[in-house]
Write an enzyme that holds these catalytic residues in place. Sequence first.
Site, PDB file in Angstrom:
ATOM      1  N   GLU A  91     -61.975   6.764  13.482  1.00  9.10           N
ATOM      2  CA  GLU A  91     -62.527   8.236  13.334  1.00  9.10           C
ATOM      3  C   GLU A  91     -63.831   8.185  13.224  1.00  9.10           C
ATOM      4  O   GLU A  91     -64.538   9.042  13.387  1.00  9.10           O
ATOM      5  CB  GLU A  91     -61.846   8.748  12.113  1.00  9.10           C
ATOM      6  CG  GLU A  91     -62.168   8.602  10.780  1.00  9.10           C
ATOM      7  CD  GLU A  91     -61.284   7.253  10.204  1.00  9.10           C
ATOM      8  OE1 GLU A  91     -61.643   7.031   9.018  1.00  9.10           O
ATOM      9  OE2 GLU A  91     -60.749   6.574  11.009  1.00  9.10           O
ATOM     10  N   CYS A 139     -57.205   2.160   7.416  1.00  6.42           N
ATOM     11  CA  CYS A 139     -57.705   1.420   6.170  1.00  6.42           C
ATOM     12  C   CYS A 139     -56.685   1.368   5.026  1.00  6.42           C
ATOM     13  O   CYS A 139     -55.652   0.888   4.960  1.00  6.42           O
ATOM     14  CB  CYS A 139     -58.900   1.813   5.818  1.00  6.42           C
ATOM     15  SG  CYS A 139     -59.980   0.966   4.660  1.00  6.42           S
ATOM     16  N   HIS A 149     -61.558   2.020  10.613  1.00  6.37           N
ATOM     17  CA  HIS A 149     -61.925   3.321  10.729  1.00  6.37           C
ATOM     18  C   HIS A 149     -62.208   3.861  12.301  1.00  6.37           C
ATOM     19  O   HIS A 149     -63.230   4.252  12.559  1.00  6.37           O
ATOM     20  CB  HIS A 149     -63.077   3.686   9.679  1.00  6.37           C
ATOM     21  CG  HIS A 149     -62.719   3.612   8.229  1.00  6.37           C
ATOM     22  ND1 HIS A 149     -62.027   4.842   7.600  1.00  6.37           N
ATOM     23  CD2 HIS A 149     -62.841   2.559   7.506  1.00  6.37           C
ATOM     24  CE1 HIS A 149     -61.772   4.118   6.345  1.00  6.37           C
ATOM     25  NE2 HIS A 149     -62.165   2.849   6.357  1.00  6.37           N
ATOM     26  N   GLY A 194     -59.404   5.567   2.336  1.00  5.83           N
ATOM     27  CA  GLY A 194     -59.835   6.087   0.781  1.00  5.83           C
ATOM     28  C   GLY A 194     -59.554   4.764  -0.069  1.00  5.83           C
ATOM     29  O   GLY A 194     -59.684   3.698   0.612  1.00  5.83           O
TER      30      GLY A 194
END
EC number: 4.3.3.6
Length: 195
Positions: free
Chosen positions: A177, A84, A175, A55
Amino acid sequence: MDVKIGVLALQGDVAEHITAFQQVLDTIPSVVGSVVEVREAAQIPSLDAIAIPGGESTTISRLIEKNRMHEVLTGFQGGIFATCAGMVLMAKSVEDPRICPLGLIDMEVDRNAFGRQRESFEADIPVQGLDAPFHAVFIRAPVVRSVGAEATVLATIDQGIVAVLQGKHMALSFHPELAGDLRLHRLFLTGLGIV
Protein backbone atom coordinates in the site's frame (compact mmCIF):
# COMPACT_ATOMS: atom_id res chain seq x y z
CA MET A 1 -21.35 -7.71 -9.52
CA ASP A 2 -21.45 -6.04 -6.09
CA VAL A 3 -18.22 -6.39 -4.10
CA LYS A 4 -17.55 -5.27 -0.54
CA ILE A 5 -14.03 -5.26 0.85
CA GLY A 6 -13.18 -4.43 4.44
CA VAL A 7 -9.97 -3.16 5.98
CA LEU A 8 -9.48 -4.08 9.63
CA ALA A 9 -9.29 -0.64 11.23
CA LEU A 10 -7.62 -1.45 14.54
CA GLN A 11 -4.16 -0.12 13.66
CA GLY A 12 -1.90 0.43 10.64
CA ASP A 13 -2.21 1.75 7.09
CA VAL A 14 -5.99 1.57 6.92
CA ALA A 15 -6.57 4.58 4.63
CA GLU A 16 -3.83 3.48 2.23
CA HIS A 17 -5.36 0.00 1.80
CA ILE A 18 -8.83 1.48 1.34
CA THR A 19 -7.50 3.76 -1.40
CA ALA A 20 -5.58 0.96 -3.14
CA PHE A 21 -8.50 -1.48 -3.19
CA GLN A 22 -10.96 1.23 -4.29
CA GLN A 23 -8.65 2.22 -7.15
CA VAL A 24 -8.50 -1.40 -8.34
CA LEU A 25 -12.28 -1.84 -8.06
CA ASP A 26 -12.85 1.40 -9.98
CA THR A 27 -11.01 -0.08 -12.99
CA ILE A 28 -13.38 -3.05 -13.32
CA PRO A 29 -16.46 -2.07 -15.36
CA SER A 30 -18.52 -5.10 -14.29
CA VAL A 31 -18.01 -4.43 -10.56
CA VAL A 32 -19.79 -2.04 -8.24
CA GLY A 33 -17.44 -2.07 -5.30
CA SER A 34 -16.98 -0.44 -1.95
CA VAL A 35 -14.19 -0.58 0.61
CA VAL A 36 -15.04 0.03 4.27
CA GLU A 37 -13.30 0.28 7.63
CA VAL A 38 -14.00 -2.74 9.84
CA ARG A 39 -14.16 -2.03 13.56
CA GLU A 40 -16.68 -4.64 14.73
CA ALA A 41 -16.88 -8.41 14.32
CA ALA A 42 -20.47 -8.16 13.06
CA GLN A 43 -19.26 -6.40 9.90
CA ILE A 44 -17.00 -9.25 8.76
CA PRO A 45 -19.43 -11.96 7.52
CA SER A 46 -20.98 -9.64 4.90
CA LEU A 47 -17.62 -8.95 3.23
CA ASP A 48 -16.15 -10.58 0.12
CA ALA A 49 -12.61 -9.92 1.33
CA ILE A 50 -10.79 -8.26 4.21
CA ALA A 51 -7.35 -6.74 4.61
CA ILE A 52 -5.34 -6.95 7.82
CA PRO A 53 -2.83 -4.09 7.59
CA GLY A 54 0.54 -3.74 9.22
CA GLY A 55 1.09 -2.19 12.62
CA GLU A 56 2.25 -3.81 15.84
CA SER A 57 1.31 -7.49 15.78
CA THR A 58 0.97 -7.94 19.55
CA THR A 59 -1.32 -4.91 19.75
CA ILE A 60 -3.45 -6.01 16.80
CA SER A 61 -3.72 -9.54 18.23
CA ARG A 62 -4.87 -8.13 21.57
CA LEU A 63 -7.43 -5.87 19.87
CA ILE A 64 -8.76 -8.75 17.76
CA GLU A 65 -9.34 -10.71 20.97
CA LYS A 66 -10.81 -7.71 22.81
CA ASN A 67 -13.24 -7.01 19.94
CA ARG A 68 -14.20 -10.72 19.68
CA MET A 69 -13.03 -10.95 16.07
CA HIS A 70 -10.78 -14.01 16.32
CA GLU A 71 -13.46 -16.65 15.78
CA VAL A 72 -15.19 -14.59 13.07
CA LEU A 73 -11.91 -14.15 11.17
CA THR A 74 -10.94 -17.83 11.42
CA GLY A 75 -14.36 -18.78 10.05
CA PHE A 76 -14.44 -16.09 7.36
CA GLN A 77 -15.39 -17.51 3.95
CA GLY A 78 -13.86 -14.70 1.87
CA GLY A 79 -10.23 -13.93 1.16
CA ILE A 80 -7.84 -12.23 3.56
CA PHE A 81 -5.05 -9.92 2.36
CA ALA A 82 -2.52 -9.52 5.17
CA THR A 83 0.53 -7.26 5.23
CA CYS A 84 3.45 -7.05 7.66
CA ALA A 85 1.89 -7.54 11.13
CA GLY A 86 -1.11 -9.02 9.34
CA MET A 87 1.17 -11.74 7.98
CA VAL A 88 2.24 -12.59 11.53
CA LEU A 89 -1.40 -12.96 12.57
CA MET A 90 -2.22 -15.26 9.63
CA ALA A 91 0.47 -17.81 10.59
CA LYS A 92 -0.06 -21.20 12.21
CA SER A 93 3.09 -20.68 14.26
CA VAL A 94 4.63 -17.51 15.73
CA GLU A 95 7.51 -17.49 18.22
CA ASP A 96 5.91 -14.78 20.38
CA PRO A 97 3.49 -16.15 23.04
CA ARG A 98 1.74 -12.75 23.27
CA ILE A 99 0.24 -13.33 19.81
CA CYS A 100 -2.82 -15.51 19.27
CA PRO A 101 -2.42 -16.32 15.55
CA LEU A 102 -5.38 -17.01 13.29
CA GLY A 103 -3.66 -20.09 11.84
CA LEU A 104 -5.11 -19.55 8.36
CA ILE A 105 -1.85 -20.02 6.45
CA ASP A 106 0.39 -23.00 7.14
CA MET A 107 3.57 -21.06 7.83
CA GLU A 108 5.99 -20.32 10.65
CA VAL A 109 6.75 -16.61 11.00
CA ASP A 110 9.56 -14.76 12.73
CA ARG A 111 8.02 -11.41 13.67
CA ASN A 112 10.24 -8.33 13.45
CA ALA A 113 12.93 -10.39 11.70
CA PHE A 114 14.46 -7.14 10.53
CA GLY A 115 14.45 -5.75 14.05
CA ARG A 116 14.57 -2.04 14.58
CA GLN A 117 13.15 0.78 12.47
CA ARG A 118 16.62 1.63 11.14
CA GLU A 119 16.83 -1.87 9.65
CA SER A 120 13.83 -1.12 7.43
CA PHE A 121 14.57 -1.08 3.70
CA GLU A 122 13.14 -1.11 0.19
CA ALA A 123 13.92 -3.59 -2.59
CA ASP A 124 12.68 -4.54 -6.03
CA ILE A 125 11.67 -8.20 -5.76
CA PRO A 126 10.27 -10.72 -8.24
CA VAL A 127 6.82 -11.96 -7.25
CA GLN A 128 5.17 -15.02 -8.78
CA GLY A 129 2.18 -13.86 -10.82
CA LEU A 130 3.61 -10.42 -11.65
CA ASP A 131 5.34 -9.63 -14.94
CA ALA A 132 7.96 -7.31 -13.44
CA PRO A 133 9.61 -6.86 -10.02
CA PHE A 134 7.60 -5.20 -7.25
CA HIS A 135 9.10 -2.31 -5.26
CA ALA A 136 8.62 -3.64 -1.72
CA VAL A 137 8.79 -1.49 1.42
CA PHE A 138 9.92 -3.52 4.46
CA ILE A 139 9.34 -1.82 7.85
CA ARG A 140 10.40 -3.92 10.87
CA ALA A 141 9.16 -6.75 8.70
CA PRO A 142 8.51 -10.39 9.55
CA VAL A 143 9.99 -13.28 7.58
CA VAL A 144 8.45 -16.68 6.95
CA ARG A 145 10.83 -19.44 8.07
CA SER A 146 8.85 -22.37 6.64
CA VAL A 147 5.59 -23.20 4.88
CA GLY A 148 3.45 -26.31 4.77
CA ALA A 149 2.36 -28.23 1.67
CA GLU A 150 -0.84 -26.18 1.23
CA ALA A 151 0.98 -22.83 1.01
CA THR A 152 2.58 -21.40 -2.13
CA VAL A 153 5.64 -19.17 -1.84
CA LEU A 154 5.20 -16.08 -4.04
CA ALA A 155 8.43 -14.22 -3.20
CA THR A 156 11.69 -14.62 -1.32
CA ILE A 157 14.68 -12.47 -0.47
CA ASP A 158 18.03 -13.54 1.01
CA GLN A 159 16.61 -13.48 4.56
CA GLY A 160 13.64 -15.73 3.79
CA ILE A 161 10.13 -15.97 2.39
CA VAL A 162 8.26 -12.64 2.14
CA ALA A 163 5.04 -13.47 0.25
CA VAL A 164 2.76 -16.51 0.61
CA LEU A 165 -0.57 -17.61 -0.85
CA GLN A 166 -2.85 -20.29 0.55
CA GLY A 167 -6.32 -20.76 -0.89
CA LYS A 168 -8.05 -17.37 -0.83
CA HIS A 169 -5.50 -15.81 1.52
CA MET A 170 -2.39 -13.79 0.63
CA ALA A 171 0.20 -12.67 3.20
CA LEU A 172 3.06 -10.25 2.55
CA SER A 173 5.81 -9.20 4.93
CA PHE A 174 6.12 -5.83 3.20
CA HIS A 175 3.76 -2.87 2.61
CA PRO A 176 2.34 -2.84 -0.96
CA GLU A 177 0.00 0.00 0.00
CA LEU A 178 3.04 2.30 0.33
CA ALA A 179 4.54 1.43 -3.08
CA GLY A 180 2.10 3.26 -5.32
CA ASP A 181 1.74 -0.03 -7.23
CA LEU A 182 -1.66 -1.76 -7.25
CA ARG A 183 -0.54 -5.05 -8.80
CA LEU A 184 -0.60 -7.12 -5.59
CA HIS A 185 -4.00 -5.80 -4.52
CA ARG A 186 -5.19 -6.67 -8.06
CA LEU A 187 -3.52 -10.11 -7.98
CA PHE A 188 -5.30 -10.89 -4.69
CA LEU A 189 -8.69 -9.86 -6.11
CA THR A 190 -7.99 -11.83 -9.29
CA GLY A 191 -7.47 -14.94 -7.17
CA LEU A 192 -10.93 -14.37 -5.67
CA GLY A 193 -12.50 -14.08 -9.13
CA ILE A 194 -13.36 -10.41 -8.62
CA VAL A 195 -11.05 -9.05 -11.36
